[in-house]
Design a protein around this motif. Structure first.
Motif, PDB file in Angstrom:
ATOM      1  N   LYS A 168       0.830  -1.201   0.000  1.00 20.30           N
ATOM      2  CA  LYS A 168       0.000   0.000   0.000  1.00 20.30           C
ATOM      3  C   LYS A 168       0.867   1.255   0.000  1.00 20.30           C
ATOM      4  CE  LYS A 168      -3.814   2.173   2.538  1.00 20.30           C
ATOM      5  NZ  LYS A 168      -4.721   2.057   3.714  1.00 20.30           N
ATOM      6  N   ALA A 169       1.933   1.244   0.796  1.00 24.55           N
ATOM      7  CA  ALA A 169       2.800   2.423   0.917  1.00 24.55           C
ATOM      8  C   ALA A 169       3.600   2.693  -0.354  1.00 24.55           C
ATOM      9  CB  ALA A 169       3.749   2.249   2.099  1.00 24.55           C
ATOM     10  N   PHE A 170       3.941   1.639  -1.093  1.00 28.10           N
ATOM     11  CA  PHE A 170       4.824   1.770  -2.251  1.00 28.10           C
ATOM     12  C   PHE A 170       4.099   2.182  -3.532  1.00 28.10           C
ATOM     13  CE2 PHE A 170       8.302  -1.393  -0.635  1.00 28.10           C
ATOM     14  CZ  PHE A 170       8.574  -0.531   0.401  1.00 28.10           C
ATOM     15  N   GLN A 171       2.787   2.309  -3.491  1.00 29.09           N
ATOM     16  CA  GLN A 171       2.044   2.674  -4.690  1.00 29.09           C
ATOM     17  C   GLN A 171       2.492   4.041  -5.221  1.00 29.09           C
ATOM     18  OE1 GLN A 171      -0.161   0.623  -6.261  1.00 29.09           O
ATOM     19  NE2 GLN A 171       0.344  -0.902  -4.694  1.00 29.09           N
ATOM     20  N   GLY A 172       2.869   4.082  -6.496  1.00 31.03           N
ATOM     21  CA  GLY A 172       3.263   5.334  -7.130  1.00 31.03           C
ATOM     22  C   GLY A 172       4.664   5.800  -6.815  1.00 31.03           C
ATOM     23  N   VAL A 173       5.429   5.007  -6.088  1.00 38.75           N
ATOM     24  CA  VAL A 173       6.777   5.407  -5.675  1.00 38.75           C
ATOM     25  C   VAL A 173       7.794   5.100  -6.776  1.00 38.75           C
ATOM     26  CG1 VAL A 173       8.663   4.883  -4.059  1.00 38.75           C
ATOM     27  CG2 VAL A 173       6.327   5.188  -3.211  1.00 38.75           C
ATOM     28  N   THR A 174       8.668   6.059  -7.048  1.00 35.38           N
ATOM     29  CA  THR A 174       9.748   5.873  -8.015  1.00 35.38           C
ATOM     30  C   THR A 174      11.064   5.554  -7.324  1.00 35.38           C
ATOM     31  OG1 THR A 174       8.705   7.410  -9.564  1.00 35.38           O
ATOM     32  CG2 THR A 174      11.042   6.946  -9.895  1.00 35.38           C
ATOM     33  N   ASN A 175      11.379   6.334  -6.292  1.00 32.38           N
ATOM     34  CA  ASN A 175      12.661   6.211  -5.597  1.00 32.38           C
ATOM     35  C   ASN A 175      12.440   5.803  -4.145  1.00 32.38           C
ATOM     36  OD1 ASN A 175      14.015   7.253  -7.933  1.00 32.38           O
ATOM     37  ND2 ASN A 175      13.363   9.291  -7.311  1.00 32.38           N
ATOM     38  N   LEU A 176      13.026   4.706  -3.766  1.00 29.39           N
ATOM     39  CA  LEU A 176      12.827   4.143  -2.427  1.00 29.39           C
ATOM     40  C   LEU A 176      14.130   4.158  -1.640  1.00 29.39           C
ATOM     41  CD1 LEU A 176      11.388   2.462  -0.210  1.00 29.39           C
ATOM     42  CD2 LEU A 176      11.837   0.434  -1.607  1.00 29.39           C
ATOM     43  N   TYR A 177      14.078   4.763  -0.464  1.00 31.60           N
ATOM     44  CA  TYR A 177      15.206   4.721   0.474  1.00 31.60           C
ATOM     45  C   TYR A 177      14.856   3.710   1.558  1.00 31.60           C
ATOM     46  CZ  TYR A 177      16.787   9.060  -1.756  1.00 31.60           C
ATOM     47  OH  TYR A 177      17.209  10.004  -2.663  1.00 31.60           O
ATOM     48  N   ALA A 178      15.476   2.546   1.498  1.00 29.99           N
ATOM     49  CA  ALA A 178      15.173   1.457   2.429  1.00 29.99           C
ATOM     50  C   ALA A 178      16.035   1.611   3.675  1.00 29.99           C
ATOM     51  CB  ALA A 178      15.413   0.099   1.762  1.00 29.99           C
TER      52      ALA A 178
END
Length: 337
Positions: free
Chosen positions: A63-73
């Motif tokens: 749910k949180a990752f919807q539409g995300v391009t760049n992810l800082y894990a």
């Protein structure tokens, strides 16, 4: 990149919150994940979206990752001790890494900056370097988790064809601490005169804001599937750290930690570990930690990071001075994370 969503997991943590602030300063559209959505103090005055998610909960990540391009894990379990370290530290960090990449793949995330640790480096040849391979010492479950999560992140990056850059920070200290991190806690102990003996373990201090900037530069220009150390080149001993604090605040009358033979530290650590089994509290000293790091100079070769990411960190001594000033004058015991 200004219209793309940059997401930071663990956005209320020390590095996560500093990274959120840095991204906003660079006109990024930012979304952060937290486990407790009700604790809003770390985001006061920040124009960012905050959502509830946990790296051990795949549905919340999707749910949180919807539409995300760049992810800082960023989110992970940073603990050196637990009642059941295999399950609470190792398994959680490995499964969390798997979940993050699985859901990133499902949601079409293009780029990941994955926060690993200098714990995954081989310390048998100094200065430690990403080209020397992985840490072969398997006595600490946190170190094991960072070692194996690092490898897993690269495997999943290859499997899913997601551009992934790994950053490996050392002991992050400094501002915007809404709870005391492990490293900031040590600085606070120095201020409070709670370091009576020198355990022979060195520290490589790095300002957390430099790590946040390193993460941002990694996203902008880091090479796919490469690992970058975010540290200072040289270590600082506990004695040196206390000396810096005592010179900065002579009124505290801090005493120089006494050097103690390893055998005596080892005996004390054994007693502390036994006591922790009864109390459930983390022992201040552990035998395997002495085995791994007693007398080890935690120096790092950061030439690759300097060359490829234009990394120019604040010197270790200055990072410590700034952290001491912050914790003494500005932190005021905030515990809102």
């Amino acid at each position: 990149m200004d219209k793309e969503i940059s997401l930071v997991t663990g956005a209320n943590g020390h590095l996560g919150n500093n990274l959120v602030r840095l991204l906003l300063e660079n006109n990024q559209k930012v979304r952060g994940t937290v486990r407790n959505i009700n604790k809003k103090e770390p985001f006061k005055g920040l124009d960012c979206e905050i959502v509830k998610a946990d790296i051990t909960d795949r549905a919340s990540l999707k749910k949180a990752f919807q539409g995300v391009t760049n992810l800082y894990a960023v989110a992970a379990n940073f603990s050196m001790w637990a009642k059941n370290p295999k399950e609470e530290i190792y398994d959680n960090n490995l499964q969390g890494t798997q979940n993050v990449f699985d859901m990133a793949n499902e949601c079409g995330v293009k780029n990941i900056v994955y926060v690993s640790s200098v714990a995954s480096l081989d310390f048998t040849k100094l200065p430690a370097n990403v080209n020397n391979g992985y840490n072969k010492d398997r006595r600490n479950w946190y170190y094991n988790s960072k070692n194996d999560s690092d490898k897993l992140a690269l495997e999943l990056a290859e499997k899913y064809n997601i551009r992934t850059i790994l950053i490996l920070p050392s002991a992050m200290i400094g501002r915007e601490a809404h709870n005391l991190s492990y490293s900031n806690s040590l600085v606070n102990q120095i201020l409070n005169g709670e370091i009576p003996v020198d355990t022979g373990v060195t520290i490589n201090w790095i300002d957390v804001k430099d790590v946040a900037l390193g993460a941002y530069y990694a996203m902008l220009k880091g090479e796919n599937k490469e690992r970058y150390i975010l540290s200072n080149p040289k270590h600082t001993s506990i004695q040196e750290s206390v000396k810096i604090a005592s010179e900065l605040y002579p009124e505290l009358k801090l005493k120089t930690p006494k050097k103690v033979p390893k055998w005596l530290l080892y005996s004390v650590a054994g007693l502390m570990e036994f006591s922790s089994k009864i109390s459930g509290k983390e022992p201040l000293l552990q035998r395997h930690y002495l085995d791994m790091f007693y007398g080890l100079n935690q120096d790092y070769d950061i030439s690759k990071t300097v060359r490829e990411l234009d990394f120019n960190p604040k010197p270790s001594k200055q990072a410590l001075i700034d952290a001491l000033k912050y914790l003494k004058n500005d932190w005021n015991g905030k515990k809102t994370a």
